[in-house]
Design a protein around this motif. Structure first.
Motif, PDB file in Angstrom:
ATOM      1  N   ALA B  81       0.698  -1.205  -0.141  1.00  0.00           N
ATOM      2  CA  ALA B  81      -0.085  -0.148  -0.111  1.00  0.00           C
ATOM      3  C   ALA B  81       0.941   1.209   0.198  1.00  0.00           C
ATOM      4  CB  ALA B  81      -0.659  -0.082   1.095  1.00  0.00           C
ATOM      5  N   ILE B  82       1.747   1.237   0.780  1.00  0.00           N
ATOM      6  CA  ILE B  82       2.918   2.298   0.644  1.00  0.00           C
ATOM      7  C   ILE B  82       3.677   2.662  -0.568  1.00  0.00           C
ATOM      8  CG2 ILE B  82       4.971   3.225   1.845  1.00  0.00           C
ATOM      9  CD1 ILE B  82       4.002   1.978   4.592  1.00  0.00           C
ATOM     10  N   ILE B  83       3.773   1.362  -1.159  1.00  0.00           N
ATOM     11  CA  ILE B  83       4.664   1.458  -2.380  1.00  0.00           C
ATOM     12  C   ILE B  83       3.723   1.980  -3.565  1.00  0.00           C
ATOM     13  CG2 ILE B  83       5.318   0.134  -4.195  1.00  0.00           C
ATOM     14  CD1 ILE B  83       6.769  -1.682  -2.439  1.00  0.00           C
ATOM     15  N   LEU B  84       2.395   1.746  -3.275  1.00  0.00           N
ATOM     16  CA  LEU B  84       1.451   2.310  -4.377  1.00  0.00           C
ATOM     17  C   LEU B  84       1.237   3.813  -4.272  1.00  0.00           C
ATOM     18  CD1 LEU B  84      -1.604  -0.073  -4.490  1.00  0.00           C
ATOM     19  CD2 LEU B  84       0.461   0.237  -6.073  1.00  0.00           C
ATOM     20  N   ARG B  85       1.302   4.314  -2.893  1.00  0.00           N
ATOM     21  CA  ARG B  85       1.129   5.688  -2.779  1.00  0.00           C
ATOM     22  C   ARG B  85       2.491   6.524  -3.214  1.00  0.00           C
ATOM     23  NH1 ARG B  85      -3.435   7.510   0.228  1.00  0.00           N
ATOM     24  NH2 ARG B  85      -2.707   9.390  -0.343  1.00  0.00           N
ATOM     25  N   PHE B  87       4.383   5.608  -5.498  1.00  0.00           N
ATOM     26  CA  PHE B  87       4.761   5.371  -6.960  1.00  0.00           C
ATOM     27  C   PHE B  87       3.894   6.437  -7.585  1.00  0.00           C
ATOM     28  CE2 PHE B  87       2.905   3.923 -11.168  1.00  0.00           C
ATOM     29  CZ  PHE B  87       4.187   3.921 -11.893  1.00  0.00           C
ATOM     30  N   ASP B  88       2.675   6.858  -6.790  1.00  0.00           N
ATOM     31  CA  ASP B  88       1.859   7.834  -7.473  1.00  0.00           C
ATOM     32  C   ASP B  88       2.533   9.237  -7.217  1.00  0.00           C
ATOM     33  OD1 ASP B  88      -0.486   6.250  -8.086  1.00  0.00           O
ATOM     34  OD2 ASP B  88      -1.635   6.615  -6.180  1.00  0.00           O
TER      35      ASP B  88
END
Lengths: 168, 103
Positions: B81-85, B87-88
């Motif tokens: 979840a942190i990686i997705l944020r 990446f955004d």
């Protein structure tokens, strides 16, 4: 016979892990992690932990691998050909040497150690019964804390992913 | 039925741990680092389960390994979840390029 099967699965686990280390395709690395975890599950069976072996396959293959593959697919900036997910490996000589030195050190320590083991290794049929009893009696508090932790993780990750979609 | 010596399990665990360490330090991608972390946690679990063979009444090693497994899954879920944020925000998940605290 058992020893031969043990060596086969140990080789599978270690070889798959080495492939993760040297491949540059992240998707292959994720699938090799799956192979390595299956090898580790087989090692659990040899260590008389049947419940853990099944849990390992269900949790890692059913949950973690799918999650990782989704994560890989959602975080690719630019498309570079068909399904090719390239990742640079940086600073390999120093770090590989470091890991190899640690491995030699650990093996030296393992063979030098004289473990004072409590009892002789006993054959048992299944540990599911014992695991169930201990989870509900002696290990009840950590079990409940884990349940609360899982709930917190569920809400936390859901919140982060939800806000992400709204901000796009 | 032959018994497998405990040192065999420990050596496999040590090998997996060192490979996981090498993966976690060499990959230039946050998800690659997560793969290395998973390998290291599994290596630790092998050791716990192997020692648990000698404790058949209170299989504390196996219970501990079970808790480690659950914590590992929690860690992966939150990390992704942190990686997705990240990446955004940064459009990359190379840990070397994520170098601003305030965006």
């Amino acid at each position: 016979m058992e020893l031969v099967a043990f060596y086969i699965f140990a080789t599978l686990a270690v070889a798959a892990a080495l492939f993760i280390l040297f491949t540059r395709n992240l998707m292959y690395a994720a699938f090799c992690l799956f192979l390595s975890l299956v090898g580790v599950a087989a090692l659990y069976v040899f260590a008389m932990a049947d419940f853990l072996a099944v849990a390992q396959i269900m949790i890692y293959v059913g949950g973690v691998l799918v999650l990782l593959v989704f994560g890989i697919m959602l975080t690719q900036a630019k498309r570079t050909g068909a399904n090719y997910v390239e990742v640079e490996n940086g600073g390999q000589p120093l770090r590989l040497t470091m890991a190899a030195v640690l491995l030699v050190l650990l093996i030296k320590v393992i063979y030098a150690a004289d473990f004072a083991l409590a009892g002789e290794y006993q054959l048992q049929k299944s540990t599911i019964h014992t695991v169930g009893i201990h989870l509900m009696t002696t290990h009840l508090l950590p079990f409940e804390i884990i349940a609360v932790l899982l709930l917190a993780v569920l809400t936390g990750t859901g919140y982060m992913a939800y806000n992400r979609i709204k901000s796009l | 039925m032959t018994t497998i010596p405990i040192t065999h399990f420990l050596v496999v665990g040590a090998a997996l741990f060192c490979i996981g360490l090498a993966v976690a330090t060499t990959k230039k991608n946050a998800i690659g680092i997560l793969l290395g972390l998973e390998l290291m946690l599994n290596a630790v679990n092998i050791n716990l389960v192997a020692f648990s063979r000698h404790d058949p009444d209170l299989i504390r090693g196996q219970l501990f390994a079970l808790f480690v497994m659950v914590i590992a899954v929690c860690e992966i879920a939150i990390a992704l979840a942190i990686i997705l944020r990240v990446f955004d925000h940064y459009k990359t998940i190379d840990p070397d390029k994520i170098n601003r605290l305030h965006g």
